[in-house]
Design a protein around this motif. Structure first.
Motif, short mmCIF file in Angstrom:
data_model
loop_
_atom_site.label_atom_id
_atom_site.label_comp_id
_atom_site.label_asym_id
_atom_site.label_seq_id
_atom_site.Cartn_x
_atom_site.Cartn_y
_atom_site.Cartn_z
N ILE A 3 -35.04 3.03 11.80
CA ILE A 3 -34.21 1.88 12.15
C ILE A 3 -32.78 2.37 12.33
O ILE A 3 -32.21 2.98 11.42
CB ILE A 3 -34.26 0.82 11.03
CG1 ILE A 3 -35.70 0.33 10.88
CG2 ILE A 3 -33.29 -0.32 11.28
CD1 ILE A 3 -35.98 -0.37 9.59
N ASP A 7 -31.25 -1.76 15.84
CA ASP A 7 -32.44 -2.31 15.19
C ASP A 7 -32.06 -3.13 13.96
O ASP A 7 -32.57 -4.23 13.74
CB ASP A 7 -33.40 -1.19 14.76
CG ASP A 7 -33.90 -0.37 15.92
OD1 ASP A 7 -34.22 -0.95 16.97
OD2 ASP A 7 -33.96 0.86 15.77
N LEU A 10 -30.59 -6.46 14.91
CA LEU A 10 -31.64 -7.36 15.37
C LEU A 10 -32.46 -7.88 14.19
O LEU A 10 -32.64 -9.09 14.04
CB LEU A 10 -32.56 -6.63 16.36
CG LEU A 10 -33.79 -7.41 16.80
CD1 LEU A 10 -33.40 -8.54 17.74
CD2 LEU A 10 -34.79 -6.48 17.47
N LEU A 11 -32.96 -6.97 13.37
CA LEU A 11 -33.85 -7.34 12.28
C LEU A 11 -33.18 -8.23 11.24
O LEU A 11 -33.80 -9.14 10.68
CB LEU A 11 -34.43 -6.09 11.60
CG LEU A 11 -35.36 -5.25 12.47
CD1 LEU A 11 -35.71 -3.95 11.76
CD2 LEU A 11 -36.61 -6.03 12.82
N LYS A 90 -42.51 -8.51 15.86
CA LYS A 90 -42.34 -8.07 17.24
C LYS A 90 -41.73 -6.67 17.30
O LYS A 90 -42.17 -5.83 18.09
CB LYS A 90 -41.48 -9.06 18.02
CG LYS A 90 -41.33 -8.65 19.48
CD LYS A 90 -40.66 -9.69 20.31
CE LYS A 90 -40.49 -9.33 21.75
NZ LYS A 90 -40.81 -8.02 22.22
N TRP A 91 -40.75 -6.41 16.44
CA TRP A 91 -40.12 -5.09 16.41
C TRP A 91 -41.15 -4.01 16.06
O TRP A 91 -41.22 -2.97 16.72
CB TRP A 91 -38.97 -5.08 15.40
CG TRP A 91 -38.21 -3.80 15.38
CD1 TRP A 91 -37.16 -3.45 16.17
CD2 TRP A 91 -38.46 -2.67 14.52
NE1 TRP A 91 -36.74 -2.18 15.86
CE2 TRP A 91 -37.52 -1.68 14.85
CE3 TRP A 91 -39.38 -2.41 13.52
CZ2 TRP A 91 -37.47 -0.45 14.22
CZ3 TRP A 91 -39.33 -1.18 12.88
CH2 TRP A 91 -38.38 -0.22 13.23
N ASP A 94 -43.47 -3.52 19.05
CA ASP A 94 -42.81 -2.77 20.12
C ASP A 94 -42.70 -1.29 19.78
O ASP A 94 -42.92 -0.43 20.63
CB ASP A 94 -41.42 -3.34 20.41
CG ASP A 94 -41.47 -4.72 21.05
OD1 ASP A 94 -42.55 -5.15 21.49
OD2 ASP A 94 -40.41 -5.39 21.07
N HIS A 95 -42.35 -0.99 18.53
CA HIS A 95 -42.19 0.40 18.13
C HIS A 95 -43.52 1.11 17.95
O HIS A 95 -43.61 2.31 18.13
CB HIS A 95 -41.31 0.50 16.88
CG HIS A 95 -39.87 0.32 17.21
ND1 HIS A 95 -39.34 -0.90 17.56
CD2 HIS A 95 -38.85 1.19 17.30
CE1 HIS A 95 -38.06 -0.77 17.83
NE2 HIS A 95 -37.74 0.50 17.67
#
Length: 170
Positions: A3, A7, A10-11, A90-91, A94-95
């Motif tokens: 992260i 990131d 966002l998180l 979602k993160w 995506d990762h």
């Protein structure tokens, strides 16, 4: 999964990096504990300036960090509820997709390059890829490596090498 700054913002839903929470700021290299404002009781100032190393000039959480490090940091700073479960899901998705590209099908140019590399490594190991038994010798090497590849698979790969070399040689 690591992260970084973007990131984390966002998180953790960080809109204002300097005022994410009153006692911390988010910077490019990590999350910093701020010097407490004047006028606080000693116990309040101590609670607000708690830091893993005690050095407020270092990030309390350094970027990039792992998910585990983020979890410990948020639990210790009592800010765990800043993460929206759907944003996190979602993160992670995506990762995970990015990481899964290692197993994705490869394109023609990349395949040719890998076949040429295999040919060069075989030559270096004195393995003639056209000789009978070449697949068996390479299979034994992959077994020693702890990542076994079957002789049948190796035969199919070795059969592609002449065309790959021909397309590269000028």
């Amino acid at each position: 999964m690591n992260i970084g700054y973007a990131d984390f913002r966002l998180l953790c839903g960080v809109d204002d990096a300097e005022e994410w929470v009153p006692w911390m700021s988010v910077r490019g290299d990590g999350v910093y504990v701020k010097v407490p404002p004047a006028g606080l009781l000693a116990s309040e100032a101590a609670a607000l300036s708690a830091h893993p190393t005690g050095n407020l000039s270092e990030p309390a959480l350094r970027f990039p960090c792992t998910l585990s490090e983020l979890q410990v940091f948020l639990e210790e700073s009592a800010d765990f509820d800043c993460i929206d479960a759907f944003v996190m899901a979602k993160w992670v998705q995506d990762h995970t997709k990015k990481r899964d590209k290692v197993g994705a099908p490869i394109g023609g140019t990349e395949r040719t390059t890998l076949l040429v590399i295999i040919a060069a490594l075989c030559r270096s190991a004195s393995i003639n890829t056209r000789d009978r038994g070449a697949a068996g010798r390479i299979a034994a090497l992959t077994d020693e490596l702890g990542a076994p590849v079957s002789e049948d698979t190796l035969r199919r790969v070795l059969a592609q090498i002449p065309d790959a070399l021909e397309s590269r040689m000028k």
